[in-house]
Design a protein around this motif. Structure first.
Motif, PDB file in Angstrom:
ATOM      1  N   LYS A  55       2.038 -46.763 -19.984  1.00 22.25           N
ATOM      2  CA  LYS A  55       0.848 -46.756 -20.635  1.00 22.25           C
ATOM      3  C   LYS A  55       0.751 -45.504 -21.162  1.00 22.25           C
ATOM      4  N   PHE A  56       0.119 -45.398 -22.659  1.00 21.49           N
ATOM      5  CA  PHE A  56       0.117 -44.408 -23.537  1.00 21.49           C
ATOM      6  C   PHE A  56      -1.332 -44.002 -23.979  1.00 21.49           C
ATOM      7  N   ILE A  57      -2.062 -43.290 -23.519  1.00 22.27           N
ATOM      8  CA  ILE A  57      -3.189 -42.897 -23.393  1.00 22.27           C
ATOM      9  C   ILE A  57      -3.688 -41.868 -24.296  1.00 22.27           C
ATOM     10  N   ALA A 105      -0.344 -48.023 -28.618  1.00 20.06           N
ATOM     11  CA  ALA A 105       0.733 -48.990 -28.115  1.00 20.06           C
ATOM     12  C   ALA A 105       1.989 -48.286 -27.811  1.00 20.06           C
ATOM     13  N   THR A 106       2.572 -48.637 -26.737  1.00 20.12           N
ATOM     14  CA  THR A 106       3.993 -48.306 -26.403  1.00 20.12           C
ATOM     15  C   THR A 106       4.994 -48.524 -27.367  1.00 20.12           C
ATOM     16  N   ILE A 129       1.540 -41.631 -19.973  1.00 19.91           N
ATOM     17  CA  ILE A 129       1.345 -40.463 -20.570  1.00 19.91           C
ATOM     18  C   ILE A 129       0.015 -40.474 -21.227  1.00 19.91           C
ATOM     19  N   ILE A 130      -0.673 -39.373 -20.878  1.00 16.72           N
ATOM     20  CA  ILE A 130      -1.732 -38.931 -21.590  1.00 16.72           C
ATOM     21  C   ILE A 130      -1.578 -38.020 -22.869  1.00 16.72           C
TER      22      ILE A 130
END
Length: 283
Positions: free
Chosen positions: A72-74, A101-102, A238-239
């Protein structure tokens, strides 16, 4: 410890950065740097390796995203009060959460491609937080123990797509090349206080963004705890934690990226990125 992935896109190898800033090949120790390598146990094992015992990587290879198989890419919006002010938006009472979006992930020095028809593509230097162990409804006190490390992120954003096409930000955040990450992942032990880091971004040689993570509205610990209430954070997520003032949208008049622009951005202790802006090209 600074972990890196280097080589052609899709063919990256794992490495680490030695005391002289050179890349050392880790492929004889681990097959990649991904979710399985982010636990405290594995990172401690890697930290015991003497870099000089590893093969030296010659030349200046491309650096990819320092983490494989991102789940997830937050993103976190408006997390600096002065950035909220320049955007003309209220300071949030709770963190604003969106998803990138990744498929937008790219290496730290790869070109940024303008989306087809874009007129308002913007820049945002941000502190990235990489999750190392499963976090589900964790307390703020324990939150940082779930972090594997930190990195530089450019949260590239198309403002028309983000703000003028409905209420959801995601459309302006996940275009191809809109997620440069790196140049490396710096492990948690080398960043004792993530709320004391200088950030900056230069556009065509001129400093346009300058800030410090101490002015975040919501701290890294608060963000990890908060987001973990709504979704389980997994190793490799990743945040990206928001940007200080100085984005193009906030300039008078607004200024947005165009083909040929050059970006240089970095965070204290976490390295620099360099990107050229290129025109849209169909896949």
């Amino acid at each position: 410890m600074k972990l890196v992935r280097y080589g052609r896109s899709g063919k990256e190898k794992p490495g680490l950065i030695d005391a002289e800033g050179r890349v050392r090949d880790l492929s004889g120790v681990v097959d990649d740097i991904g979710p399985d390598q982010l636990s405290d146990k594995v990172l401690k094992r890697l930290a015991k390796i003497k870099p000089e015992s590893l093969p030296l990587v010659r030349g200046n290879p491309r650096r990819g995203v320092p983490l494989a198989r991102v789940g997830k890419f937050i993103g976190i919006g408006l997390n600096y009060s002065d950035h909220a002010a320049e955007a003309g938006m209220a300071i949030p009472k709770e963190p604003i959460v969106f998803m990138k979006a990744t498929s937008c992930l790219s290496g730290p020095d790869d070109p940024v491609m303008l989306p087809k028809g874009s007129k308002k593509t913007d820049w945002e230097v941000e502190l990235g937080v990489v999750i190392g162990t499963v976090a589900r409804s964790v307390s703020e006190k324990d939150a940082l123990s779930h972090v594997a490390g930190y990195c530089v992120v450019n949260d590239v954003s198309e403002r028309e797509y983000q703000l003028e096409r409905g209420t959801q930000w995601d459309k302006g955040k996940g275009c191809d090349t809109f997620g440069p990450v790196g140049p490396w992942l710096v492990t948690r032990d080398e960043v004792p206080n993530p709320q004391r880091l200088e950030l900056w971004l230069d556009l065509n040689g001129k400093r346009v963004q300058s800030g410090n993570t101490k002015t975040m509205i919501f701290s890294v610990a608060k963000l990890v705890s908060y987001v973990s209430r709504f979704m389980t954070l997994m190793p490799g997520d990743i945040i990206t934690t928001g940007t200080p003032p100085g984005v193009g949208m906030g300039m008078k008049p607004p200024q947005f990226l165009k083909r040929g622009d050059e970006l240089v951005l970095g965070i204290e202790g976490l390295g620099e990125q360099r990107q050229s802006v290129v025109a849209y090209k169909a896949a």
